[in-house]
Design a protein around this motif. Structure first.
Motif, PDB file in Angstrom:
ATOM      1  N   TYR A 297       0.883  -1.257  -0.022  1.00 54.38           N
ATOM      2  CA  TYR A 297       0.091  -0.132   0.000  1.00 54.38           C
ATOM      3  C   TYR A 297       0.841   1.088   0.022  1.00 54.38           C
ATOM      4  CZ  TYR A 297      -3.763  -3.099   1.310  1.00 54.38           C
ATOM      5  OH  TYR A 297      -4.762  -4.093   1.253  1.00 54.38           O
ATOM      6  N   SER A 298       0.166   2.476  -0.732  1.00 48.85           N
ATOM      7  CA  SER A 298       1.223   3.769  -0.379  1.00 48.85           C
ATOM      8  C   SER A 298      -0.078   4.643  -0.203  1.00 48.85           C
ATOM      9  CB  SER A 298       2.056   3.950  -1.555  1.00 48.85           C
ATOM     10  OG  SER A 298       2.528   5.208  -1.250  1.00 48.85           O
ATOM     11  N   GLY A 299      -0.050   5.829  -0.341  1.00 45.88           N
ATOM     12  CA  GLY A 299      -1.237   6.865  -0.273  1.00 45.88           C
ATOM     13  C   GLY A 299      -0.589   8.339  -0.247  1.00 45.88           C
ATOM     14  N   CYS A 300      -1.329   9.163   0.537  1.00 47.21           N
ATOM     15  CA  CYS A 300      -1.199  10.597   0.849  1.00 47.21           C
ATOM     16  C   CYS A 300      -1.617  10.778   1.967  1.00 47.21           C
ATOM     17  CB  CYS A 300      -1.568  11.353  -0.404  1.00 47.21           C
ATOM     18  SG  CYS A 300      -3.140  11.148  -0.856  1.00 47.21           S
TER      19      CYS A 300
ATOM     20  N   LYS B 275      -3.552  12.096  -7.783  1.00 43.84           N
ATOM     21  CA  LYS B 275      -5.165  11.825  -8.180  1.00 43.84           C
ATOM     22  C   LYS B 275      -5.950  11.895  -6.604  1.00 43.84           C
ATOM     23  CE  LYS B 275      -8.629   9.710 -10.902  1.00 43.84           C
ATOM     24  NZ  LYS B 275      -8.953   8.602 -11.870  1.00 43.84           N
ATOM     25  N   GLN B 276      -5.305  11.178  -6.183  1.00 43.18           N
ATOM     26  CA  GLN B 276      -5.925  11.077  -4.633  1.00 43.18           C
ATOM     27  C   GLN B 276      -5.473  12.228  -3.595  1.00 43.18           C
ATOM     28  OE1 GLN B 276      -8.243   9.265  -3.513  1.00 43.18           O
ATOM     29  NE2 GLN B 276      -8.078   7.758  -5.555  1.00 43.18           N
ATOM     30  N   GLU B 277      -4.334  12.789  -3.973  1.00 47.59           N
ATOM     31  CA  GLU B 277      -4.058  14.214  -3.386  1.00 47.59           C
ATOM     32  C   GLU B 277      -4.830  15.265  -3.643  1.00 47.59           C
ATOM     33  OE1 GLU B 277       0.031  15.723  -3.719  1.00 47.59           O
ATOM     34  OE2 GLU B 277       0.708  13.341  -4.177  1.00 47.59           O
ATOM     35  N   HIS B 278      -5.398  15.195  -4.946  1.00 46.31           N
ATOM     36  CA  HIS B 278      -6.296  16.259  -5.150  1.00 46.31           C
ATOM     37  C   HIS B 278      -7.685  16.138  -4.421  1.00 46.31           C
ATOM     38  CE1 HIS B 278      -3.889  16.936  -9.142  1.00 46.31           C
ATOM     39  NE2 HIS B 278      -3.280  17.365  -8.124  1.00 46.31           N
TER      40      HIS B 278
ATOM     41  N   SER C 188       3.424   5.124 -12.517  1.00 45.61           N
ATOM     42  CA  SER C 188       2.127   4.797 -12.315  1.00 45.61           C
ATOM     43  C   SER C 188       1.485   5.027 -10.975  1.00 45.61           C
ATOM     44  CB  SER C 188       1.598   3.470 -12.690  1.00 45.61           C
ATOM     45  OG  SER C 188       2.179   2.557 -11.973  1.00 45.61           O
ATOM     46  N   LEU C 189       2.348   4.849 -10.169  1.00 46.08           N
ATOM     47  CA  LEU C 189       1.842   5.018  -8.656  1.00 46.08           C
ATOM     48  C   LEU C 189       2.021   6.482  -8.457  1.00 46.08           C
ATOM     49  CD1 LEU C 189       1.512   3.853  -5.698  1.00 46.08           C
ATOM     50  CD2 LEU C 189       3.870   4.015  -5.428  1.00 46.08           C
ATOM     51  N   ALA C 190       2.889   7.251  -8.836  1.00 43.65           N
ATOM     52  CA  ALA C 190       2.788   8.797  -8.701  1.00 43.65           C
ATOM     53  C   ALA C 190       1.329   9.210  -9.340  1.00 43.65           C
ATOM     54  CB  ALA C 190       3.828   9.456  -9.205  1.00 43.65           C
ATOM     55  N   LYS C 191       1.049   8.891 -10.427  1.00 47.60           N
ATOM     56  CA  LYS C 191      -0.228   9.373 -10.920  1.00 47.60           C
ATOM     57  C   LYS C 191      -1.387   8.805 -10.164  1.00 47.60           C
ATOM     58  CE  LYS C 191      -1.372   9.370 -15.906  1.00 47.60           C
ATOM     59  NZ  LYS C 191      -1.298   8.541 -16.933  1.00 47.60           N
ATOM     60  N   LYS C 192      -1.341   7.781  -9.731  1.00 49.33           N
ATOM     61  CA  LYS C 192      -2.470   7.441  -8.907  1.00 49.33           C
ATOM     62  C   LYS C 192      -2.470   8.228  -7.497  1.00 49.33           C
ATOM     63  CE  LYS C 192      -2.987   2.893  -8.065  1.00 49.33           C
ATOM     64  NZ  LYS C 192      -2.572   1.509  -8.212  1.00 49.33           N
ATOM     65  N   VAL C 193      -1.212   8.191  -6.952  1.00 50.37           N
ATOM     66  CA  VAL C 193      -1.338   8.939  -5.567  1.00 50.37           C
ATOM     67  C   VAL C 193      -1.927  10.622  -6.015  1.00 50.37           C
ATOM     68  CG1 VAL C 193       0.003   9.871  -3.656  1.00 50.37           C
ATOM     69  CG2 VAL C 193       0.255   7.595  -4.524  1.00 50.37           C
TER      70      VAL C 193
END
Ligand code: GRF
Length: 190
Positions: A133-136, A173-176, A166-171
């Motif tokens: 898992y990762s996240g913000c 999106k969640q940051e926003h 790809s992870l940076a992109k996904k994260v």
């Protein structure tokens, strides 16, 4: 009822996608913040373009001399009656004194599940360590790097063939989604 908005400054160093996202959020009727100033240590930061587009004042400050730079910024914050500072991809570390003068009113977004992966190159390190898992995280800023009290966090699953890109992109999106939510949380009783 007219909501009195909190004068907010956003500090950036680069692309400014979080900045743009916060500007859009601030323009919503319900939002309690007004972005009145963009601060960048980098004159080439792409995010500075939003200053003209959205008619928001900007201040470009080189950090060769941190003490002088911070003094200048503080004066400008005062002049613009700034009450909240949102760091969004700001790559300079602010001094203890600076943080103290805005205690509890500086927040930051970080692309990891803090307290894990503080600092830079988070996605690369997360992938190398084969994390599931990762996240913000949105957190208050204190004098230690990426270590202030957590306001909100979003966890995401890392897929089998995930790359740091790809992870940076996904994260991101969640940051926003997360940053405005965190602002709503801390401003709800102001
Ligand atoms: C974001 O991932 C943020 O969490 C990190 O730097 C990146 C900035 O992106 N601190 P942007 O400039 O907001 O597009």
């Amino acid at each position: 009822m007219v909501i009195k908005k909190i004068n907010t400054a956003v500090f950036i160093s680069g692309t400014g996608s979080n900045l743009l996202n916060l500007i859009k959020f601030s323009l919503k009727k319900k939002s309690k913040i007004k972005i009145s100033l963009i601060v960048s240590n980098n004159p080439k930061a792409k995010g500075l373009d939003y200053s003209r587009k959205y008619k928001i004042k900007k201040e470009i400050i080189k950090f060769n001399n941190k003490k002088k730079a911070e003094k200048k910024i503080l004066l400008n914050l005062k002049k613009n009656k700034i009450k909240l500072i949102c760091l969004a991809g700001f790559l300079k570390i602010l001094s203890k004194d600076f943080i103290k003068s805005f205690e509890g009113m500086i927040i930051n977004i970080h692309p990891s599940l803090l307290p894990k992966y503080k600092g830079l190159n988070t996605h690369q390190r997360v992938i190398e360590n084969k994390e599931k898992y990762s996240g913000c995280t949105v957190h208050f800023v204190n004098s230690k790097l990426d270590a202030g009290k957590i306001i909100l966090q979003k966890k995401i699953k890392i897929l089998k063939n995930e790359t740091s890109v790809s992870l940076a992109k996904k994260v991101l999106k969640q940051e926003h989604r997360l940053y405005p939510k965190a602002i709503i949380k801390i401003t709800s009783n102001l």
